[in-house]
Design an enzyme around this catalytic site. Structure first.
Site, PDB file in Angstrom:
ATOM      1  N   HIS A  11      14.967  62.872  42.271  1.00 47.61           N
ATOM      2  CA  HIS A  11      14.938  61.706  43.153  1.00 47.61           C
ATOM      3  C   HIS A  11      13.634  60.931  43.115  1.00 47.61           C
ATOM      4  O   HIS A  11      13.511  59.883  43.732  1.00 47.61           O
ATOM      5  CB  HIS A  11      15.193  62.148  44.596  1.00 47.61           C
ATOM      6  CG  HIS A  11      14.011  62.848  45.213  1.00 47.61           C
ATOM      7  ND1 HIS A  11      13.708  64.155  44.948  1.00 47.61           N
ATOM      8  CD2 HIS A  11      13.051  62.401  46.059  1.00 47.61           C
ATOM      9  CE1 HIS A  11      12.618  64.490  45.612  1.00 47.61           C
ATOM     10  NE2 HIS A  11      12.196  63.451  46.283  1.00 47.61           N
TER      11      HIS A  11
HETATM   12  C1  UD1 Z   1      10.731  60.272  50.583  1.00 45.11           C
HETATM   13  C2  UD1 Z   1       9.278  60.666  50.333  1.00 45.11           C
HETATM   14  C3  UD1 Z   1       9.217  61.692  49.201  1.00 45.11           C
HETATM   15  C4  UD1 Z   1      10.144  62.857  49.451  1.00 45.11           C
HETATM   16  C5  UD1 Z   1      11.540  62.353  49.750  1.00 45.11           C
HETATM   17  C6  UD1 Z   1      12.457  63.485  50.070  1.00 45.11           C
HETATM   18  C7  UD1 Z   1       7.621  58.900  50.754  1.00 45.11           C
HETATM   19  C8  UD1 Z   1       6.653  57.995  50.116  1.00 45.11           C
HETATM   20  N1  UD1 Z   1       8.462  59.517  49.928  1.00 45.11           N
HETATM   21  O1  UD1 Z   1      11.211  59.620  49.434  1.00 45.11           O
HETATM   22  O2  UD1 Z   1       7.900  62.178  49.095  1.00 45.11           O
HETATM   23  O3  UD1 Z   1      10.143  63.703  48.329  1.00 45.11           O
HETATM   24  O4  UD1 Z   1      11.482  61.446  50.852  1.00 45.11           O
HETATM   25  O5  UD1 Z   1      13.773  63.087  50.161  1.00 45.11           O
HETATM   26  O6  UD1 Z   1       7.602  59.035  51.948  1.00 45.11           O
HETATM   27  N2  UD1 Z   1      18.028  56.647  52.085  1.00 45.11           N
HETATM   28  C9  UD1 Z   1      19.303  56.689  52.592  1.00 45.11           C
HETATM   29  N3  UD1 Z   1      19.536  57.543  53.623  1.00 45.11           N
HETATM   30  C10 UD1 Z   1      18.582  58.338  54.173  1.00 45.11           C
HETATM   31  C11 UD1 Z   1      17.299  58.291  53.613  1.00 45.11           C
HETATM   32  C12 UD1 Z   1      17.022  57.440  52.585  1.00 45.11           C
HETATM   33  O7  UD1 Z   1      20.194  55.983  52.136  1.00 45.11           O
HETATM   34  O8  UD1 Z   1      18.866  59.077  55.125  1.00 45.11           O
HETATM   35  C13 UD1 Z   1      17.718  55.681  51.016  1.00 45.11           C
HETATM   36  C14 UD1 Z   1      16.863  54.564  51.591  1.00 45.11           C
HETATM   37  O9  UD1 Z   1      17.640  53.547  52.093  1.00 45.11           O
HETATM   38  C15 UD1 Z   1      16.058  54.135  50.393  1.00 45.11           C
HETATM   39  C16 UD1 Z   1      15.956  55.380  49.543  1.00 45.11           C
HETATM   40  O10 UD1 Z   1      16.934  56.294  50.007  1.00 45.11           O
HETATM   41  O11 UD1 Z   1      16.742  53.147  49.665  1.00 45.11           O
HETATM   42  C17 UD1 Z   1      14.591  55.984  49.586  1.00 45.11           C
HETATM   43  O12 UD1 Z   1      14.238  56.420  50.910  1.00 45.11           O
HETATM   44  P1  UD1 Z   1      12.682  56.585  51.338  1.00 45.11           P
HETATM   45  O13 UD1 Z   1      12.590  57.307  52.628  1.00 45.11           O
HETATM   46  O14 UD1 Z   1      12.012  55.263  51.262  1.00 45.11           O
HETATM   47  O15 UD1 Z   1      12.036  57.439  50.199  1.00 45.11           O
HETATM   48  P2  UD1 Z   1      12.538  58.759  49.439  1.00 45.11           P
HETATM   49  O16 UD1 Z   1      12.821  58.416  48.043  1.00 45.11           O
HETATM   50  O17 UD1 Z   1      13.619  59.424  50.225  1.00 45.11           O
END
Ligand code: UD1
Length: 363
Positions: A205
């Site tokens: 991811h």
């Molecule tokens: C975040 C952390 C990363 C960690 C990861 C674990 C930061 C900088 N990154 O990355 O270190 O390894 O979490 O999962 O904080 N999304 C959903 N549903 C959710 C959560 C996220 O659809 O419940 C989607 C969001 O809309 C977004 C993408 O996933 O488009 C990324 O989410 P984000 O929290 O920004 O970062 P992660 O890649 O999850």
């Protein structure tokens, strides 16, 4: 008696297993009044709610509802909302875990309000500043008052960065408290028709692996080779799923007969899935540690790790995105040629207790 208000902050999936044992340990100290704040960085049931259920985490006192956004936006919005909660509650201590944007934002707010900050999982360094988490780690550790470390490399890193030794506490890995506390069943194997030791688990991811079409395609080509040797099961993270769809790669995946994508799974299901697998391929930090304790071979699809003890003592091998290296290691595992490993010091299930004792020497 005036209670000591301890504010514990969580935001994303990897935070939940670190806070659960701490909340349990805090309960044994009547002096403390824990307040749980969920920033809401992760919000889907499968990325958040299921972990509350699996790990018996109480309902948060506050949910800031931050959700997704660019880094500045997500961090900034968390700061704005978290500051309001801090001003209202006036905590005596703020505890943050890990290295995500929620962790940095809340630590920064607390430090500016002159509230002491405790950082659990301090000092880990990948020495790769293109990783957003590395920036978060460096900054949090500069402003934290208590730095709890999981392994000796972290202690060394902090000393090199000028952190006074008396602020650093080598307590071990709190996530393993959670792992050791679980009874998980192999129901998920039945659900996906898997036979123990006849499949590999994939988690992928990180932005550097999934946000670039060419890199993602290259990785899929490697998985295509691996799935000819052993079935791969991939609980997909929403970030990766979005990229696979956006880049039209789902068709390529569908034609791999032994590669199965499933929805994100809960904590207990994931432990069951990993512990019965032949090996795990991952770019996650926590999974490198969990596989070390489960004694399952782990191939890390990154150029580096901030958790070097999983390589020197555990089951982890850093393979990057190098096809030859990955296939060589897969062949070794399938031939039964795995290294001997051991469980690192203090990854013993008693970390939360040690931390709370340090925070409150007299019960
Ligand atoms: C975040 C952390 C990363 C960690 C990861 C674990 C930061 C900088 N990154 O990355 O270190 O390894 O979490 O999962 O904080 N999304 C959903 N549903 C959710 C959560 C996220 O659809 O419940 C989607 C969001 O809309 C977004 C993408 O996933 O488009 C990324 O989410 P984000 O929290 O920004 O970062 P992660 O890649 O999850």
């Amino acid at each position: 008696m005036k209670k000591i208000k301890i504010m514990c902050v969580i935001g994303t999936r990897p935070n939940f297993m670190k806070i659960a044992p701490l909340l349990r340990a805090l309960k044994n100290y009547p002096k403390f009044r824990p307040i749980l704040v969920h920033t809401g960085q992760h919000y889907d049931y499968k990325m958040s709610g299921v972990f509350f259920k699996d790990l018996n985490i109480p309902r948060p006192d506050y949910n800031l509802g931050i959700r997704a956004g660019l880094h500045g936006e997500q961090t900034g919005r968390t700061m704005i909302e978290f500051e309001k909660v801090c001003l209202k509650e006036k905590p005596d201590l703020v505890i943050v875990v890990g290295d995500v944007n929620a962790t940095l934002a809340s630590a920064l707010v607390a430090a500016k309000l002159h509230t002491p900050v405790a950082h659990i999982e301090a000092g880990l360094r990948s020495f790769d500043r293109t990783m957003p988490e590395e920036i978060n780690r460096l900054l949090i550790d500069q402003i934290a008052d208590y730095l709890f470390v999981t392994e000796p490399s972290a202690l060394k890193n902090l000393i090199k960065e000028g952190i006074p030794r008396k602020k650093i506490f080598y307590v071990g890995n709190i996530m393993i408290d959670t792992l050791k506390n679980q009874k998980y069943k192999a129901k998920i194997l039945k659900q996906f028709n898997l036979k123990p030791k006849q499949y590999a688990v994939l988690t992928l991811h990180r932005p550097e692996n999934v946000d670039n079409k060419k890199i993602l395609e290259n990785l899929l080509n490697i998985f295509d080779e691996v799935q000819k040797k052993i079935k791969i099961i991939y609980p997909v993270h929403p970030r990766a799923e979005k990229q696979l769809k956006k880049n039209g790669l789902t068709r390529f995946i569908n034609q791999m007969r032994n590669f199965e994508i499933i929805h994100p799974i809960g904590y207990l299901e994931n432990l069951a899935l990993m512990s019965h697998s032949k090996f795990v391929m991952t770019d996650s930090g926590g999974v490198q540690e969990e596989t070390t304790v489960l004694k399952i071979p782990c191939l890390t699809l990154r150029q580096n790790t901030e958790r070097p003890i999983t390589v020197t003592q555990g089951t982890n091998v850093i393979v990057g995105r190098n096809k030859n290296k990955i296939l060589k290691e897969v062949n070794k595992i399938l031939a039964g040629r795995t290294r001997r490993s051991k469980i690192p010091k203090y990854w013993d299930g008693h970390v939360a207790r040690r931390i709370v004792k340090i925070l409150c020497p007299k019960k």
